[in-house]
Design an enzyme around this catalytic site. Structure first.
Site, PDB file in Angstrom:
ATOM      1  N   TYR A 200       0.815  -1.211   0.000  1.00 10.92           N
ATOM      2  CA  TYR A 200       0.000   0.000   0.000  1.00 10.92           C
ATOM      3  C   TYR A 200       0.857   1.273   0.000  1.00 10.92           C
ATOM      4  O   TYR A 200       0.598   2.199  -0.784  1.00 10.92           O
ATOM      5  CB  TYR A 200      -0.970   0.003   1.178  1.00 10.92           C
ATOM      6  CG  TYR A 200      -2.290  -0.690   0.897  1.00 10.92           C
ATOM      7  CD1 TYR A 200      -2.372  -1.741  -0.021  1.00 10.92           C
ATOM      8  CD2 TYR A 200      -3.458  -0.318   1.556  1.00 10.92           C
ATOM      9  CE1 TYR A 200      -3.564  -2.394  -0.274  1.00 10.92           C
ATOM     10  CE2 TYR A 200      -4.670  -0.961   1.298  1.00 10.92           C
ATOM     11  CZ  TYR A 200      -4.714  -1.997   0.392  1.00 10.92           C
ATOM     12  OH  TYR A 200      -5.912  -2.636   0.128  1.00 10.92           O
TER      13      TYR A 200
ATOM     14  N   GLU B 142       1.698   6.677  -6.883  1.00 13.78           N
ATOM     15  CA  GLU B 142       0.603   7.538  -7.311  1.00 13.78           C
ATOM     16  C   GLU B 142       0.985   9.010  -7.148  1.00 13.78           C
ATOM     17  O   GLU B 142       0.757   9.833  -8.049  1.00 13.78           O
ATOM     18  CB  GLU B 142      -0.655   7.216  -6.487  1.00 13.78           C
ATOM     19  CG  GLU B 142      -1.248   5.849  -6.781  1.00 13.78           C
ATOM     20  CD  GLU B 142      -2.309   5.445  -5.771  1.00 13.78           C
ATOM     21  OE1 GLU B 142      -2.913   6.345  -5.146  1.00 13.78           O
ATOM     22  OE2 GLU B 142      -2.539   4.237  -5.592  1.00 13.78           O
TER      23      GLU B 142
END
Length: 217
Positions: free
Chosen positions: A140, A147
């Protein structure tokens, strides 16, 4: 019964789609001597298709077909899809970066575990359940960092092309600067990520805690 059959079909389809994405990603890396430059070009179709289709999970949560909070499902879907479609797919030079390759690899590794565990539901084997609530710990943050990197690197192009921006004057008397929006998102991203990450640790404690193990024994 119909709901269970539908969710089984959905999760199986997603598992197959993300397995294809992972397989093409690994093949791309091997064929290109460890380079991540071609990963998006090779795996992008699978990733875009099944990521966009995962909007159904927001409706699953809203209709109480699953236990996931709708806010968590929406936040994850919107964040991922924005970076994938509005940023990476729209700005070609980002697609050959290491960040794009790492992003796809991190997502695919996560989803080839998550969706099979959903599909198997109550009959999910212990090792798969453990992986489901453990592998997110490294993946994660890697995905979130990728991102943010893609959005940051895309800012010059967004600014130069005035992407998705609305200038005044116009009939609606409304202005929107997409570059400024992305900058605000980048500031908020660590806090939004923390909420999702913390939620996953709460779920991990519920699924892998001592009380859960006692029930299984």
């Amino acid at each position: 019964m119909a709901t269970q059959a539908y969710l089984l079909l959905y999760n199986t389809a997603q598992a197959l789609g993300w397995s294809a994405a992972l397989a093409t990603t690994v093949r791309s890396i091997v064929v290109n001597g460890g380079s991540l430059a071609a990963v998006y070009g090779d795996s992008g179709w699978f990733v875009r298709t099944f990521q966009v289709a995962s909007v159904l999970e927001v409706f699953h949560a809203g209709l109480k077909l699953t236990r996931t909070p709708m806010s968590a499902a929406l936040m994850q879907w919107a964040g991922r899809t924005h970076v994938l479609i509005a940023v990476t797919h729209a700005i070609p030079h980002l697609q050959t970066t290491a960040a794009a390759g790492i992003l796809i690899l991190a997502w695919a590794l996560t989803e080839v575990i998550r969706y099979p565990s959903y599909a198997l539901s109550q009959s999910c084997p212990g090792w798969l359940n453990w992986l489901r609530y453990t592998i997110f710990i490294p993946l994660y943050p890697i995905g979130a960092a990728s991102e943010m990197k893609l959005m940051y690197d895309g800012i010059p192009t967004m600014t130069a092309k005035k992407m998705y921006s609305i200038s005044m004057p116009n009939a609606y008397n409304f202005a929107f600067d997409y570059t400024s929006f992305v900058k605000v998102v980048l500031i908020l991203y660590p806090f939004l990520f923390y909420q999702l990450y913390a939620y996953m640790f709460v779920q991990r404690k519920k699924k892998l805690g001592p009380s859960t193990r006692k029930k299984e024994d």
